[in-house]
Design an enzyme around this catalytic site. Sequence first.
Site, PDB file in Angstrom:
ATOM      1  N   ASP A 271      -1.277  -1.495 -10.463  1.00  0.00           N
ATOM      2  CA  ASP A 271      -1.560  -2.893 -10.169  1.00  0.00           C
ATOM      3  C   ASP A 271      -1.525  -3.674 -11.479  1.00  0.00           C
ATOM      4  OD1 ASP A 271      -1.943  -2.581  -7.436  1.00  0.00           O
ATOM      5  OD2 ASP A 271      -4.088  -2.186  -7.649  1.00  0.00           O
TER       6      ASP A 271
ATOM      7  N   GLU B 222       0.821  -1.213   0.000  1.00  0.00           N
ATOM      8  CA  GLU B 222       0.000   0.000   0.000  1.00  0.00           C
ATOM      9  C   GLU B 222       0.859   1.269   0.000  1.00  0.00           C
ATOM     10  OE1 GLU B 222      -2.706  -1.107  -0.602  1.00  0.00           O
ATOM     11  OE2 GLU B 222      -3.200  -2.839   0.631  1.00  0.00           O
TER      12      GLU B 222
END
Length: 503
Positions: A322, A183
Amino acid sequence: MTPPVGTFCLVLHSHLPLLARHGRWPVGEEWLYQSWAQSYLPVVATLRRLAAEGHGQLATLGVTPVLAAQLDDPYCLRGVHDWLGGWTLRAHSAAARLPDLAAHEHRVSTAATEEFEAHWRHGGSPALRALRDTGAVELLGGPAAHPFQPLLAPRVRRFSLRAGLADHALRLGARPAGIWAPECGFAPGMEHDYAGAGVRRFLVDGPALRGDTALARPVGDSDVLCVGRDLDVTYRVWSPRKGYPGSAEYRDFHTWDHPSGLKPARVTGRRVPPERKKPYSPALAARAVERDAQDFVATVVARLRALRESTGRPALTVAAFDTELFGHWWHEGPDWLAAVLRLLPAAGVAVRTLGGAIDDGLVGNPVALPECSWGSGKDWRVWAGPQVADVVAGNDAVQHDLLSAVDADRTGPGRDPLADLLADQALHALSSDWAFMVTKDSAAGYARARAALHAGRVAELSGLLRAGRRRAAHRRVAQWADTPAPAFGHVDARDLAHIATPG
């Protein structure tokens, strides 16, 4: 020879939590197999083809240890192979009603199956090793099960990081020099954890550097470098509000042909209801890929020229995403990647891995990083906000139970399989995914159930071990039908007892 306009780094972050043996649909193994078939297979195949064309240092590819474990798991390998066969059967079932779509899906699913059978039958690690060994990619590691590190107790944080780095070395033959910090979470002082574990570089989001992402930067008084994601470039592709995948020509992710499970429509328009969306056209989408690839390259060139003008030296821009965006969420994403990576060198841009850019000297002055993440607000609210206060409290209890059991262990100098399994379950309980899914209301019920499942096991097993009830602990573990063996078989709980200070 004309010097390059500047340097571009593509960074892809591949991650899913432990899903194997934890449900199938709508959340569970289906999530893993979709991402594997529609993103991991075509992205790796795209990079391999480009490497065969003579392109080097194409991308920096992160694969988290918990995902890598599933990509190597024989159970999951059988599962994804079955899923690929089902995909082709679904295409055939739609041939009478949707012949053009069925033909397209047949071609795509067949290509994915051929890629799997040629390169992935023995697991993800051989495929990733082969790609790395071509010089096409740098591989990033990370903590074992993707925890939000700033919220972990120091001993647990260091244990998780070292376990993840060891897992990477076992699967891929060498410890990684860089990690994707889960994160992009950071708290001041973590750079010393990284230095002690041998990590030389990690990713942060651009706002942590106040947008000054033109160079890698040493963190504090350490030799560890942070590299910032350039949002001016990254958000051209995908942002919370816009990006290329939302263009009218691309396949719409959210519209389904329910009899076949295929996606028959193109985006058409952001406010067009599903029943009014136009049929998907691969030819139309291919033209959009070329248009958006050229636009992105122009954006990168303009950004690098502006940075060079403002800094007076060659600069770096890092676009980080991602991996699952390419192919799974954005059907045409792998084709777009291939087009961009071919066009950038022709436009005078040096394409490098993170390590390659650092070797080229693209390093600036030290920086004091604040608390940060790449989540909403660029702070910790997604993983520590009031909506997940129960998850945070549960994670604190997991860490207490884990450390209490390990510190009380009196079984002798050898490894203790029960303590190792306790540590494995604790790592999964501490995954950042559960709080993220709750905060974003994305399968929040599943996330809470998974966090509670692993936390409950940790509490029960810790209590039994501290009470010396080892036979009862063995009986209890035997009832965990979903856990025939730890996901991280190398994890040694004794290491927790040896971690007291950084380094």
